[in-house]
Design an enzyme around this catalytic site. Structure first.
Site, PDB file in Angstrom:
ATOM      1  N   SER A  20     -20.562  39.322  -2.086  1.00 56.59           N
ATOM      2  CA  SER A  20     -20.888  40.647  -2.621  1.00 56.59           C
ATOM      3  C   SER A  20     -19.892  41.073  -3.710  1.00 56.59           C
ATOM      4  O   SER A  20     -18.728  40.663  -3.699  1.00 56.59           O
ATOM      5  CB  SER A  20     -20.872  41.661  -1.484  1.00 56.59           C
TER       6      SER A  20
ATOM      7  N   ASN B  94     -26.379  33.609   3.011  1.00 53.62           N
ATOM      8  CA  ASN B  94     -27.818  33.554   2.702  1.00 53.62           C
ATOM      9  C   ASN B  94     -28.354  32.169   2.330  1.00 53.62           C
ATOM     10  O   ASN B  94     -29.543  31.915   2.508  1.00 53.62           O
ATOM     11  CB  ASN B  94     -28.183  34.612   1.658  1.00 53.62           C
TER      12      ASN B  94
ATOM     13  N   GLU C 231     -19.330  34.406  -7.916  1.00 49.12           N
ATOM     14  CA  GLU C 231     -20.802  34.427  -7.996  1.00 49.12           C
ATOM     15  C   GLU C 231     -21.253  35.601  -7.145  1.00 49.12           C
ATOM     16  O   GLU C 231     -21.258  35.515  -5.916  1.00 49.12           O
ATOM     17  CB  GLU C 231     -21.388  33.114  -7.455  1.00 49.12           C
ATOM     18  N   LEU C 232     -21.624  36.712  -7.789  1.00 49.94           N
ATOM     19  CA  LEU C 232     -21.856  37.945  -7.039  1.00 49.94           C
ATOM     20  C   LEU C 232     -23.330  38.363  -7.052  1.00 49.94           C
ATOM     21  O   LEU C 232     -24.197  37.555  -7.345  1.00 49.94           O
ATOM     22  CB  LEU C 232     -20.929  39.039  -7.581  1.00 49.94           C
TER      23      LEU C 232
ATOM     24  N   CYS D 248     -29.533  36.130  -4.095  1.00 50.04           N
ATOM     25  CA  CYS D 248     -28.788  36.862  -5.127  1.00 50.04           C
ATOM     26  C   CYS D 248     -29.647  37.145  -6.352  1.00 50.04           C
ATOM     27  O   CYS D 248     -29.396  38.092  -7.078  1.00 50.04           O
ATOM     28  CB  CYS D 248     -27.538  36.094  -5.504  1.00 50.04           C
TER      29      CYS D 248
HETATM   30  P1  NAD Z   1     -19.918  39.189   1.698  1.00 48.10           P
HETATM   31  O1  NAD Z   1     -19.238  39.519   0.418  1.00 48.10           O
HETATM   32  O2  NAD Z   1     -19.946  40.200   2.768  1.00 48.10           O
HETATM   33  O3  NAD Z   1     -19.233  37.890   2.340  1.00 48.10           O
HETATM   34  C1  NAD Z   1     -19.092  36.706   1.622  1.00 48.10           C
HETATM   35  C2  NAD Z   1     -17.880  35.957   2.150  1.00 48.10           C
HETATM   36  O4  NAD Z   1     -16.708  36.681   1.819  1.00 48.10           O
HETATM   37  C3  NAD Z   1     -17.865  35.773   3.653  1.00 48.10           C
HETATM   38  O5  NAD Z   1     -17.434  34.475   3.961  1.00 48.10           O
HETATM   39  C4  NAD Z   1     -16.860  36.808   4.099  1.00 48.10           C
HETATM   40  O6  NAD Z   1     -16.227  36.480   5.312  1.00 48.10           O
HETATM   41  C5  NAD Z   1     -15.877  36.770   2.952  1.00 48.10           C
HETATM   42  N1  NAD Z   1     -14.997  37.939   2.846  1.00 48.10           N
HETATM   43  C6  NAD Z   1     -15.249  39.214   3.240  1.00 48.10           C
HETATM   44  N2  NAD Z   1     -14.181  39.997   3.014  1.00 48.10           N
HETATM   45  C7  NAD Z   1     -13.223  39.225   2.461  1.00 48.10           C
HETATM   46  C8  NAD Z   1     -11.897  39.459   2.005  1.00 48.10           C
HETATM   47  N3  NAD Z   1     -11.325  40.656   2.089  1.00 48.10           N
HETATM   48  N4  NAD Z   1     -11.190  38.431   1.480  1.00 48.10           N
HETATM   49  C9  NAD Z   1     -11.746  37.195   1.394  1.00 48.10           C
HETATM   50  N5  NAD Z   1     -12.999  36.908   1.823  1.00 48.10           N
HETATM   51  C10 NAD Z   1     -13.738  37.913   2.343  1.00 48.10           C
HETATM   52  O7  NAD Z   1     -21.370  38.703   1.301  1.00 48.10           O
HETATM   53  P2  NAD Z   1     -22.594  38.242   2.241  1.00 48.10           P
HETATM   54  O8  NAD Z   1     -23.144  39.453   2.898  1.00 48.10           O
HETATM   55  O9  NAD Z   1     -22.236  37.084   3.075  1.00 48.10           O
HETATM   56  O10 NAD Z   1     -23.593  37.714   1.116  1.00 48.10           O
HETATM   57  C11 NAD Z   1     -24.389  38.553   0.368  1.00 48.10           C
HETATM   58  C12 NAD Z   1     -23.874  38.749  -1.037  1.00 48.10           C
HETATM   59  O11 NAD Z   1     -23.664  37.509  -1.683  1.00 48.10           O
HETATM   60  C13 NAD Z   1     -24.861  39.481  -1.908  1.00 48.10           C
HETATM   61  O12 NAD Z   1     -24.199  40.436  -2.688  1.00 48.10           O
HETATM   62  C14 NAD Z   1     -25.439  38.380  -2.791  1.00 48.10           C
HETATM   63  O13 NAD Z   1     -25.982  38.787  -4.003  1.00 48.10           O
HETATM   64  C15 NAD Z   1     -24.268  37.515  -2.985  1.00 48.10           C
HETATM   65  N6  NAD Z   1     -24.676  36.166  -3.395  1.00 48.10           N
HETATM   66  C16 NAD Z   1     -24.450  35.753  -4.689  1.00 48.10           C
HETATM   67  C17 NAD Z   1     -24.870  34.484  -5.107  1.00 48.10           C
HETATM   68  C18 NAD Z   1     -24.628  33.980  -6.487  1.00 48.10           C
HETATM   69  O14 NAD Z   1     -24.625  32.766  -6.674  1.00 48.10           O
HETATM   70  N7  NAD Z   1     -24.401  34.828  -7.473  1.00 48.10           N
HETATM   71  C19 NAD Z   1     -25.527  33.661  -4.197  1.00 48.10           C
HETATM   72  C20 NAD Z   1     -25.755  34.136  -2.901  1.00 48.10           C
HETATM   73  C21 NAD Z   1     -25.309  35.380  -2.510  1.00 48.10           C
END
Ligand code: NAD
Length: 474
Positions: A230, A153, A249-250, A283
Protein backbone atom coordinates in the site's frame (compact mmCIF):
# COMPACT_ATOMS: atom_id res chain seq x y z
CA UNK A 1 -2.92 -32.47 12.74
CA UNK A 2 -2.73 -28.82 11.85
CA UNK A 3 0.41 -28.16 9.86
CA UNK A 4 3.02 -26.01 11.56
CA UNK A 5 5.16 -23.70 9.39
CA UNK A 6 8.53 -22.52 10.65
CA UNK A 7 10.95 -19.78 9.70
CA UNK A 8 13.20 -20.63 6.76
CA UNK A 9 16.70 -19.37 7.56
CA UNK A 10 20.03 -20.49 6.13
CA UNK A 11 18.49 -23.47 4.34
CA UNK A 12 16.80 -24.80 7.50
CA UNK A 13 13.31 -24.81 8.93
CA UNK A 14 13.95 -22.99 12.18
CA UNK A 15 11.65 -23.14 15.22
CA UNK A 16 10.41 -19.68 16.13
CA UNK A 17 9.74 -18.33 19.60
CA UNK A 18 6.21 -17.45 18.62
CA UNK A 19 3.52 -19.01 16.39
CA UNK A 20 0.11 -17.67 15.42
CA UNK A 21 -2.92 -19.33 13.89
CA UNK A 22 -3.72 -18.56 10.27
CA UNK A 23 -7.41 -18.54 9.31
CA UNK A 24 -9.17 -18.83 5.96
CA UNK A 25 -10.52 -15.41 4.97
CA UNK A 26 -13.54 -17.17 3.48
CA UNK A 27 -14.59 -19.74 6.08
CA UNK A 28 -12.70 -18.37 9.11
CA UNK A 29 -11.45 -21.94 9.67
CA UNK A 30 -7.98 -22.38 11.06
CA UNK A 31 -5.67 -23.52 8.26
CA UNK A 32 -2.19 -23.52 9.82
CA UNK A 33 0.11 -22.48 12.64
CA UNK A 34 2.73 -20.09 11.37
CA UNK A 35 5.96 -18.75 12.87
CA UNK A 36 6.09 -15.01 13.53
CA UNK A 37 9.64 -13.67 13.27
CA UNK A 38 10.77 -11.30 15.98
CA UNK A 39 13.67 -8.86 15.64
CA UNK A 40 16.37 -11.36 16.63
CA UNK A 41 15.05 -13.96 14.22
CA UNK A 42 14.94 -11.34 11.47
CA UNK A 43 18.49 -10.48 12.35
CA UNK A 44 19.50 -14.14 11.98
CA UNK A 45 17.90 -14.26 8.52
CA UNK A 46 19.75 -11.10 7.47
CA UNK A 47 23.03 -12.54 8.77
CA UNK A 48 22.47 -15.76 6.79
CA UNK A 49 21.80 -13.74 3.62
CA UNK A 50 24.80 -11.54 4.34
CA UNK A 51 27.09 -14.56 4.59
CA UNK A 52 25.62 -16.18 1.48
CA UNK A 53 25.86 -13.06 -0.67
CA UNK A 54 29.38 -13.87 -1.86
CA UNK A 55 28.47 -17.45 -2.77
CA UNK A 56 25.60 -16.42 -5.05
CA UNK A 57 27.55 -13.45 -6.45
CA UNK A 58 30.32 -15.84 -7.57
CA UNK A 59 28.02 -18.46 -9.04
CA UNK A 60 28.25 -18.41 -12.85
CA UNK A 61 25.21 -17.20 -14.76
CA UNK A 62 24.48 -20.60 -16.30
CA UNK A 63 24.21 -22.18 -12.84
CA UNK A 64 21.86 -19.47 -11.58
CA UNK A 65 19.81 -19.97 -14.74
CA UNK A 66 19.78 -23.76 -14.17
CA UNK A 67 18.47 -23.38 -10.62
CA UNK A 68 15.69 -21.08 -11.83
CA UNK A 69 14.86 -23.51 -14.67
CA UNK A 70 14.69 -26.32 -12.14
CA UNK A 71 12.21 -24.30 -10.07
CA UNK A 72 10.15 -23.80 -13.22
CA UNK A 73 9.89 -27.55 -13.76
CA UNK A 74 9.08 -28.24 -10.09
CA UNK A 75 6.36 -25.58 -10.21
CA UNK A 76 4.87 -27.21 -13.30
CA UNK A 77 4.71 -30.55 -11.46
CA UNK A 78 3.18 -28.97 -8.37
CA UNK A 79 0.93 -26.42 -10.04
CA UNK A 80 -2.31 -27.76 -8.53
CA UNK A 81 -0.86 -27.88 -5.04
CA UNK A 82 0.36 -24.28 -5.41
CA UNK A 83 -3.02 -23.05 -6.62
CA UNK A 84 -4.73 -24.72 -3.67
CA UNK A 85 -2.37 -23.06 -1.21
CA UNK A 86 -2.99 -19.64 -2.74
CA UNK A 87 -6.76 -20.14 -2.57
CA UNK A 88 -6.64 -21.43 0.99
CA UNK A 89 -4.59 -18.59 2.42
CA UNK A 90 -5.93 -15.68 0.35
CA UNK A 91 -9.49 -16.74 -0.67
CA UNK A 92 -8.58 -16.24 -4.32
CA UNK A 93 -10.98 -18.27 -6.50
CA UNK A 94 -9.18 -21.45 -7.56
CA UNK A 95 -9.49 -20.74 -11.30
CA UNK A 96 -7.73 -17.40 -10.73
CA UNK A 97 -5.13 -19.06 -8.51
CA UNK A 98 -4.33 -21.48 -11.33
CA UNK A 99 -3.82 -18.47 -13.57
CA UNK A 100 -1.48 -16.99 -10.98
CA UNK A 101 0.58 -20.20 -10.88
CA UNK A 102 0.91 -20.18 -14.68
CA UNK A 103 2.12 -16.61 -14.50
CA UNK A 104 4.53 -17.46 -11.68
CA UNK A 105 6.02 -20.16 -13.90
CA UNK A 106 6.51 -17.58 -16.67
CA UNK A 107 8.08 -15.12 -14.21
CA UNK A 108 10.70 -17.66 -13.09
CA UNK A 109 11.20 -18.70 -16.72
CA UNK A 110 11.96 -15.10 -17.69
CA UNK A 111 14.27 -14.84 -14.66
CA UNK A 112 16.17 -17.94 -15.85
CA UNK A 113 16.56 -16.40 -19.30
CA UNK A 114 17.54 -12.95 -18.05
CA UNK A 115 20.20 -14.50 -15.79
CA UNK A 116 22.17 -15.28 -18.96
CA UNK A 117 22.10 -11.77 -20.40
CA UNK A 118 23.14 -9.34 -17.71
CA UNK A 119 25.79 -7.24 -19.38
CA UNK A 120 27.18 -3.75 -19.69
CA UNK A 121 28.43 -1.70 -22.64
CA UNK A 122 31.66 -0.28 -23.98
CA UNK A 123 32.17 3.45 -23.55
CA UNK A 124 34.02 5.47 -26.21
CA UNK A 125 36.19 7.47 -23.78
CA UNK A 126 37.88 9.35 -26.62
CA UNK A 127 34.65 11.25 -27.17
CA UNK A 128 35.98 13.67 -24.54
CA UNK A 129 39.31 15.53 -24.80
CA UNK A 130 41.72 13.77 -22.47
CA UNK A 131 39.88 10.47 -22.78
CA UNK A 132 42.02 9.03 -25.60
CA UNK A 133 44.00 5.84 -25.31
CA UNK A 134 41.54 3.92 -23.15
CA UNK A 135 39.35 0.86 -23.42
CA UNK A 136 36.39 1.24 -21.11
CA UNK A 137 33.34 -0.79 -20.33
CA UNK A 138 30.65 -1.24 -17.71
CA UNK A 139 29.53 -4.33 -15.82
CA UNK A 140 26.53 -4.91 -13.58
CA UNK A 141 27.32 -6.28 -10.14
CA UNK A 142 24.89 -7.77 -7.65
CA UNK A 143 24.01 -5.36 -4.90
CA UNK A 144 24.28 -7.87 -2.00
CA UNK A 145 21.41 -8.56 0.39
CA UNK A 146 17.94 -7.62 -0.82
CA UNK A 147 15.01 -7.19 1.55
CA UNK A 148 11.74 -8.17 -0.17
CA UNK A 149 8.39 -7.26 1.36
CA UNK A 150 5.27 -8.52 -0.42
CA UNK A 151 1.47 -8.12 -0.28
CA UNK A 152 -1.28 -10.73 0.00
CA UNK A 153 -3.03 -10.32 -3.32
CA UNK A 154 -0.69 -12.26 -5.64
CA UNK A 155 1.22 -14.16 -2.99
CA UNK A 156 3.16 -16.34 -5.40
CA UNK A 157 3.71 -14.23 -8.49
CA UNK A 158 4.65 -11.04 -6.67
CA UNK A 159 7.17 -13.03 -4.62
CA UNK A 160 8.49 -14.38 -7.95
CA UNK A 161 8.91 -10.80 -9.20
CA UNK A 162 11.41 -10.24 -6.39
CA UNK A 163 13.02 -13.63 -5.80
CA UNK A 164 13.39 -14.40 -9.54
CA UNK A 165 15.38 -11.31 -10.56
CA UNK A 166 17.34 -11.24 -7.27
CA UNK A 167 18.69 -14.76 -7.84
CA UNK A 168 19.09 -14.22 -11.58
CA UNK A 169 21.39 -11.28 -10.82
CA UNK A 170 23.39 -12.98 -8.06
CA UNK A 171 21.88 -11.47 -4.91
CA UNK A 172 20.80 -13.06 -1.64
CA UNK A 173 17.37 -12.30 -0.21
CA UNK A 174 15.37 -12.06 2.96
CA UNK A 175 11.68 -12.28 2.08
CA UNK A 176 8.94 -11.13 4.42
CA UNK A 177 5.62 -12.24 2.93
CA UNK A 178 2.28 -10.64 3.88
CA UNK A 179 0.84 -11.73 7.24
CA UNK A 180 -2.09 -13.51 5.59
CA UNK A 181 -0.11 -15.33 2.87
CA UNK A 182 3.07 -16.94 4.21
CA UNK A 183 2.32 -20.49 3.02
CA UNK A 184 3.00 -20.08 -0.70
CA UNK A 185 6.19 -18.12 0.10
CA UNK A 186 7.50 -20.92 2.33
CA UNK A 187 6.54 -23.42 -0.37
CA UNK A 188 8.67 -21.67 -2.99
CA UNK A 189 11.64 -21.72 -0.60
CA UNK A 190 11.28 -25.50 -0.43
CA UNK A 191 11.35 -25.70 -4.23
CA UNK A 192 14.50 -23.56 -4.41
CA UNK A 193 16.15 -25.84 -1.89
CA UNK A 194 15.27 -28.88 -4.02
CA UNK A 195 16.57 -27.04 -7.07
CA UNK A 196 19.99 -26.69 -5.42
CA UNK A 197 20.06 -23.07 -4.30
CA UNK A 198 22.87 -22.74 -1.71
CA UNK A 199 21.73 -22.30 1.91
CA UNK A 200 21.27 -18.71 3.02
CA UNK A 201 20.63 -17.25 -0.44
CA UNK A 202 16.87 -17.24 0.10
CA UNK A 203 15.45 -16.78 3.60
CA UNK A 204 11.72 -16.49 4.35
CA UNK A 205 10.50 -14.94 7.57
CA UNK A 206 6.74 -14.78 8.08
CA UNK A 207 5.92 -12.00 10.51
CA UNK A 208 4.62 -8.51 11.06
CA UNK A 209 5.44 -5.56 8.87
CA UNK A 210 6.17 -3.21 11.75
CA UNK A 211 8.54 -5.76 13.37
CA UNK A 212 10.28 -8.02 10.84
CA UNK A 213 9.60 -5.67 7.89
CA UNK A 214 10.81 -2.63 9.77
CA UNK A 215 13.99 -4.42 10.84
CA UNK A 216 14.76 -5.30 7.20
CA UNK A 217 14.21 -1.71 6.12
CA UNK A 218 16.58 -0.28 8.73
CA UNK A 219 19.38 -2.88 8.76
CA UNK A 220 22.69 -1.69 7.31
CA UNK A 221 23.53 -5.08 5.78
CA UNK A 222 20.43 -4.93 3.57
CA UNK A 223 21.38 -2.91 0.49
CA UNK A 224 18.05 -2.67 -1.29
CA UNK A 225 14.39 -2.93 -0.40
CA UNK A 226 11.90 -4.10 -2.97
CA UNK A 227 8.40 -3.49 -1.69
CA UNK A 228 4.96 -4.15 -3.13
CA UNK A 229 2.02 -2.99 -1.07
CA UNK A 230 0.00 0.00 0.00
CA UNK A 231 1.07 3.61 -0.59
CA UNK A 232 1.02 4.46 3.14
CA UNK A 233 3.48 1.68 4.01
CA UNK A 234 5.53 2.56 0.92
CA UNK A 235 5.99 6.13 2.16
CA UNK A 236 6.97 4.93 5.61
CA UNK A 237 9.56 2.53 4.16
CA UNK A 238 11.03 5.26 2.00
CA UNK A 239 11.40 7.55 5.00
CA UNK A 240 13.25 4.90 7.01
CA UNK A 241 15.43 3.27 4.37
CA UNK A 242 18.27 5.79 4.43
CA UNK A 243 20.59 5.38 1.44
CA UNK A 244 19.30 1.97 0.40
CA UNK A 245 17.92 1.52 -3.09
CA UNK A 246 14.14 1.35 -2.75
CA UNK A 247 11.69 0.03 -5.33
CA UNK A 248 8.04 0.74 -4.50
CA UNK A 249 5.17 -0.93 -6.33
CA UNK A 250 2.10 0.69 -4.78
CA UNK A 251 -1.61 1.08 -5.35
CA UNK A 252 -3.88 2.92 -7.77
CA UNK A 253 -7.46 3.70 -8.75
CA UNK A 254 -6.96 2.62 -12.36
CA UNK A 255 -9.19 3.98 -15.07
CA UNK A 256 -10.42 3.14 -18.56
CA UNK A 257 -11.68 5.50 -21.27
CA UNK A 258 -14.20 4.15 -23.79
CA UNK A 259 -14.36 6.32 -26.92
CA UNK A 260 -17.37 6.68 -29.21
CA UNK A 261 -17.45 3.93 -31.85
CA UNK A 262 -16.02 1.20 -29.59
CA UNK A 263 -17.52 -2.22 -30.29
CA UNK A 264 -18.75 -2.93 -26.77
CA UNK A 265 -19.43 -6.62 -27.40
CA UNK A 266 -15.74 -7.25 -27.98
CA UNK A 267 -14.64 -5.68 -24.69
CA UNK A 268 -17.40 -5.79 -22.09
CA UNK A 269 -16.47 -9.22 -20.66
CA UNK A 270 -12.89 -8.11 -20.37
CA UNK A 271 -13.88 -4.91 -18.58
CA UNK A 272 -16.01 -6.86 -16.09
CA UNK A 273 -13.10 -9.23 -15.49
CA UNK A 274 -10.75 -6.26 -15.00
CA UNK A 275 -13.04 -4.79 -12.37
CA UNK A 276 -13.88 -7.92 -10.40
CA UNK A 277 -11.07 -10.42 -10.80
CA UNK A 278 -9.78 -11.43 -7.34
CA UNK A 279 -12.67 -9.34 -5.93
CA UNK A 280 -10.96 -6.16 -7.13
CA UNK A 281 -7.90 -6.82 -4.95
CA UNK A 282 -5.52 -6.16 -7.82
CA UNK A 283 -3.24 -3.12 -7.93
CA UNK A 284 -4.42 -2.37 -11.49
CA UNK A 285 -8.03 -3.35 -10.89
CA UNK A 286 -10.42 -1.38 -13.08
CA UNK A 287 -12.02 1.08 -10.66
CA UNK A 288 -13.13 4.02 -12.84
CA UNK A 289 -14.64 3.86 -16.32
CA UNK A 290 -15.19 6.98 -18.45
CA UNK A 291 -17.57 6.25 -21.33
CA UNK A 292 -18.42 8.54 -24.26
CA UNK A 293 -21.97 9.87 -23.87
CA UNK A 294 -23.12 8.19 -27.11
CA UNK A 295 -22.36 4.75 -25.66
CA UNK A 296 -22.89 5.44 -21.98
CA UNK A 297 -26.41 4.02 -21.45
CA UNK A 298 -25.77 0.84 -23.37
CA UNK A 299 -22.36 0.33 -21.73
CA UNK A 300 -23.86 0.66 -18.25
CA UNK A 301 -26.66 -1.76 -19.13
CA UNK A 302 -24.38 -4.42 -20.60
CA UNK A 303 -21.77 -4.05 -17.85
CA UNK A 304 -24.34 -4.35 -15.05
CA UNK A 305 -25.98 -7.37 -16.67
CA UNK A 306 -22.66 -9.21 -16.94
CA UNK A 307 -21.77 -8.27 -13.38
CA UNK A 308 -24.98 -9.83 -12.11
CA UNK A 309 -24.02 -13.11 -13.76
CA UNK A 310 -20.88 -13.54 -11.63
CA UNK A 311 -20.89 -16.42 -9.13
CA UNK A 312 -20.08 -15.77 -5.49
CA UNK A 313 -18.79 -18.53 -3.24
CA UNK A 314 -16.09 -20.80 -1.88
CA UNK A 315 -12.66 -20.04 -3.34
CA UNK A 316 -11.98 -23.77 -3.73
CA UNK A 317 -14.99 -24.17 -6.03
CA UNK A 318 -14.02 -24.06 -9.74
CA UNK A 319 -17.16 -22.09 -10.61
CA UNK A 320 -16.56 -19.25 -8.15
CA UNK A 321 -15.80 -15.83 -9.65
CA UNK A 322 -15.88 -13.76 -6.47
CA UNK A 323 -15.02 -14.80 -2.95
CA UNK A 324 -14.15 -13.20 0.38
CA UNK A 325 -12.08 -10.06 0.79
CA UNK A 326 -8.87 -10.58 2.72
CA UNK A 327 -10.25 -9.25 6.03
CA UNK A 328 -13.80 -8.53 7.25
CA UNK A 329 -12.83 -4.92 7.97
CA UNK A 330 -12.10 -4.39 4.26
CA UNK A 331 -15.74 -5.30 3.55
CA UNK A 332 -16.83 -2.77 6.19
CA UNK A 333 -14.59 -0.10 4.67
CA UNK A 334 -15.83 -0.67 1.11
CA UNK A 335 -19.49 -0.67 2.22
CA UNK A 336 -18.86 2.51 4.14
CA UNK A 337 -17.37 4.21 1.06
CA UNK A 338 -20.29 2.96 -1.05
CA UNK A 339 -22.88 4.40 1.33
CA UNK A 340 -20.96 7.69 1.57
CA UNK A 341 -21.05 7.88 -2.24
CA UNK A 342 -24.79 7.18 -2.20
CA UNK A 343 -25.25 10.04 0.25
CA UNK A 344 -23.26 12.24 -2.13
CA UNK A 345 -25.67 11.44 -4.98
CA UNK A 346 -24.40 8.14 -6.46
CA UNK A 347 -26.70 5.39 -7.72
CA UNK A 348 -25.99 1.74 -6.85
CA UNK A 349 -26.97 -0.28 -9.93
CA UNK A 350 -26.05 -3.65 -8.46
CA UNK A 351 -24.28 -4.96 -5.36
CA UNK A 352 -23.68 -2.76 -2.34
CA UNK A 353 -24.23 -5.62 0.11
CA UNK A 354 -22.29 -8.48 1.69
CA UNK A 355 -22.62 -12.18 2.35
CA UNK A 356 -20.22 -13.10 5.13
CA UNK A 357 -16.80 -11.75 4.16
CA UNK A 358 -17.77 -11.53 0.48
CA UNK A 359 -18.83 -8.20 -1.01
CA UNK A 360 -21.23 -8.41 -3.95
CA UNK A 361 -19.69 -6.96 -7.11
CA UNK A 362 -20.90 -3.38 -7.11
CA UNK A 363 -21.56 -0.97 -9.97
CA UNK A 364 -21.99 2.74 -9.20
CA UNK A 365 -22.88 5.72 -11.37
CA UNK A 366 -23.07 9.45 -10.65
CA UNK A 367 -20.19 9.31 -8.19
CA UNK A 368 -18.59 12.71 -7.52
CA UNK A 369 -14.88 12.51 -8.32
CA UNK A 370 -13.92 13.57 -4.79
CA UNK A 371 -15.84 10.65 -3.25
CA UNK A 372 -13.56 8.10 -1.52
CA UNK A 373 -14.79 5.20 -3.66
CA UNK A 374 -13.51 7.08 -6.73
CA UNK A 375 -10.43 8.96 -5.56
CA UNK A 376 -8.98 6.43 -3.09
CA UNK A 377 -7.88 2.92 -3.95
CA UNK A 378 -11.01 0.74 -3.53
CA UNK A 379 -9.22 -2.65 -3.50
CA UNK A 380 -12.67 -4.28 -3.48
CA UNK A 381 -15.15 -5.41 -6.17
CA UNK A 382 -16.48 -1.93 -6.89
CA UNK A 383 -16.51 0.02 -10.14
CA UNK A 384 -17.59 3.59 -10.88
CA UNK A 385 -18.93 4.35 -14.38
CA UNK A 386 -18.97 7.95 -15.59
CA UNK A 387 -20.21 9.79 -18.68
CA UNK A 388 -17.83 11.96 -20.73
CA UNK A 389 -18.38 14.26 -23.71
CA UNK A 390 -14.96 13.65 -25.22
CA UNK A 391 -11.79 11.63 -24.74
CA UNK A 392 -10.05 14.89 -23.76
CA UNK A 393 -12.45 15.21 -20.83
CA UNK A 394 -11.81 11.56 -19.94
CA UNK A 395 -8.05 12.10 -19.89
CA UNK A 396 -8.49 14.99 -17.46
CA UNK A 397 -10.53 12.80 -15.13
CA UNK A 398 -8.03 9.94 -15.33
CA UNK A 399 -5.17 12.30 -14.50
CA UNK A 400 -7.11 13.90 -11.67
CA UNK A 401 -5.80 11.24 -9.29
CA UNK A 402 -2.97 10.99 -6.82
CA UNK A 403 -2.14 7.63 -8.41
CA UNK A 404 -0.73 6.69 -11.81
CA UNK A 405 -0.05 2.99 -12.37
CA UNK A 406 -1.73 2.03 -15.66
CA UNK A 407 -4.62 3.37 -17.77
CA UNK A 408 -6.56 1.96 -20.70
CA UNK A 409 -8.37 3.46 -23.67
CA UNK A 410 -10.57 1.87 -26.31
CA UNK A 411 -10.69 3.95 -29.48
CA UNK A 412 -10.75 3.39 -33.23
CA UNK A 413 -8.81 6.58 -33.90
CA UNK A 414 -5.06 6.40 -34.15
CA UNK A 415 -4.76 10.11 -33.51
CA UNK A 416 -6.86 9.85 -30.34
CA UNK A 417 -4.83 6.84 -29.18
CA UNK A 418 -1.50 8.59 -29.70
CA UNK A 419 -2.78 11.71 -27.98
CA UNK A 420 -3.95 9.69 -24.98
CA UNK A 421 -0.65 7.78 -24.86
CA UNK A 422 1.15 11.09 -24.57
CA UNK A 423 -1.14 12.78 -22.06
CA UNK A 424 -2.06 10.03 -19.59
CA UNK A 425 0.03 10.39 -16.44
CA UNK A 426 0.73 6.72 -15.68
CA UNK A 427 3.48 4.12 -15.89
CA UNK A 428 1.75 2.19 -18.71
CA UNK A 429 -0.93 3.01 -21.30
CA UNK A 430 -2.97 0.11 -22.70
CA UNK A 431 -4.57 1.00 -26.02
CA UNK A 432 -7.62 -1.07 -26.87
CA UNK A 433 -7.29 -2.93 -23.61
CA UNK A 434 -8.15 -2.57 -19.93
CA UNK A 435 -5.64 -1.05 -17.47
CA UNK A 436 -5.55 -4.43 -15.74
CA UNK A 437 -3.46 -6.01 -18.53
CA UNK A 438 -0.07 -7.30 -17.45
CA UNK A 439 2.34 -9.93 -18.66
CA UNK A 440 5.36 -10.56 -16.55
CA UNK A 441 8.28 -9.39 -18.65
CA UNK A 442 6.90 -5.96 -19.51
CA UNK A 443 8.15 -2.93 -17.56
CA UNK A 444 5.64 -2.40 -14.82
CA UNK A 445 5.35 0.32 -12.20
CA UNK A 446 3.81 3.64 -11.42
CA UNK A 447 4.22 7.39 -11.23
CA UNK A 448 2.88 9.75 -8.53
CA UNK A 449 1.81 7.81 -5.41
CA UNK A 450 1.77 4.52 -7.33
CA UNK A 451 5.47 4.15 -6.70
CA UNK A 452 8.98 4.38 -8.05
CA UNK A 453 11.08 1.92 -10.02
CA UNK A 454 9.97 -0.83 -12.36
CA UNK A 455 9.44 -4.57 -12.19
CA UNK A 456 9.35 -7.01 -15.11
CA UNK A 457 12.43 -9.20 -14.75
CA UNK A 458 14.89 -7.26 -16.89
CA UNK A 459 13.88 -3.96 -15.28
CA UNK A 460 13.92 -5.37 -11.75
CA UNK A 461 17.46 -6.61 -12.41
CA UNK A 462 18.50 -3.05 -13.22
CA UNK A 463 17.21 -2.01 -9.79
CA UNK A 464 18.96 -4.95 -8.10
CA UNK A 465 22.43 -4.41 -9.58
CA UNK A 466 25.03 -1.64 -9.46
CA UNK A 467 26.76 -0.43 -12.58
CA UNK A 468 30.56 -0.46 -12.39
CA UNK A 469 32.87 1.32 -14.85
CA UNK A 470 36.22 -0.19 -15.76
CA UNK A 471 38.66 1.95 -17.71
CA UNK A 472 41.98 0.55 -19.09
CA UNK A 473 44.66 3.05 -20.06
CA UNK A 474 46.64 1.51 -22.88
P1 NAD B 1 0.25 -3.60 2.95
O1 NAD B 1 0.98 -2.36 2.59
O2 NAD B 1 -0.67 -3.58 4.11
O3 NAD B 1 1.30 -4.77 3.24
C1 NAD B 1 2.29 -5.11 2.32
C2 NAD B 1 3.48 -5.68 3.08
O4 NAD B 1 4.09 -4.64 3.83
C3 NAD B 1 3.14 -6.78 4.05
O5 NAD B 1 4.10 -7.80 3.97
C4 NAD B 1 3.20 -6.07 5.38
O6 NAD B 1 3.50 -6.93 6.46
C5 NAD B 1 4.33 -5.10 5.14
N1 NAD B 1 4.39 -3.97 6.07
C6 NAD B 1 3.37 -3.38 6.74
N2 NAD B 1 3.83 -2.40 7.53
C7 NAD B 1 5.17 -2.34 7.38
C8 NAD B 1 6.20 -1.54 7.93
N3 NAD B 1 5.95 -0.59 8.82
N4 NAD B 1 7.48 -1.75 7.53
C9 NAD B 1 7.76 -2.72 6.63
N5 NAD B 1 6.82 -3.52 6.08
C10 NAD B 1 5.54 -3.34 6.44
O7 NAD B 1 -0.49 -4.06 1.63
P2 NAD B 1 -1.46 -5.32 1.38
O8 NAD B 1 -2.76 -5.02 2.03
O9 NAD B 1 -0.80 -6.60 1.67
O10 NAD B 1 -1.60 -5.22 -0.21
C11 NAD B 1 -2.45 -4.34 -0.84
C12 NAD B 1 -1.73 -3.16 -1.43
O11 NAD B 1 -0.69 -3.57 -2.29
C13 NAD B 1 -2.64 -2.32 -2.30
O12 NAD B 1 -2.42 -0.96 -2.05
C14 NAD B 1 -2.20 -2.68 -3.72
O13 NAD B 1 -2.48 -1.75 -4.70
C15 NAD B 1 -0.76 -2.87 -3.54
N6 NAD B 1 -0.20 -3.68 -4.63
C16 NAD B 1 0.60 -3.07 -5.58
C17 NAD B 1 1.11 -3.82 -6.65
C18 NAD B 1 2.00 -3.22 -7.68
O14 NAD B 1 2.73 -3.96 -8.33
N7 NAD B 1 2.00 -1.91 -7.88
C19 NAD B 1 0.78 -5.17 -6.75
C20 NAD B 1 -0.05 -5.73 -5.78
C21 NAD B 1 -0.52 -4.98 -4.72
Amino acid sequence: MMEKYHLYINGQNVEAKKYESLYSPYSNEKIAEVAIADEDETDAAIEAAYKARKIIAKMPAYKRADILEHVVSLLKEKADECARLISLESAKPIATSKGEVSRTIMTYKFAAEEARRIHGETIPMDAAPGGEGRVSYTTREPIGVIGAITPFNFPMNLVAHKVGPAIASGNSIVLKPAEQTPLSALFIAELFEQAGLPAGVLNVIPGYGHIAGDRLVQDERVKAITFTGSPSVGKLIRSKAGLKKVTLELGSNSALIVDDGTDLDTMIDRAVMGAFSNAGQVCISLQRVYVHENLYEIFVEKFTKKTEQLTLGDPLNEKTDISALIRPKEVDRALNWISNAEREGAAILTGGKREGNTLYPTVLTNVPSGSSISCQEAFAPVVVINKIKSVEEGIEYVNDSKYGLQAGIYTNSLVTALNAAEKLEVGGVMINDIPTFRVDHMPYGGVKESGTGREGIKYAIEEMTEMKLISFKK
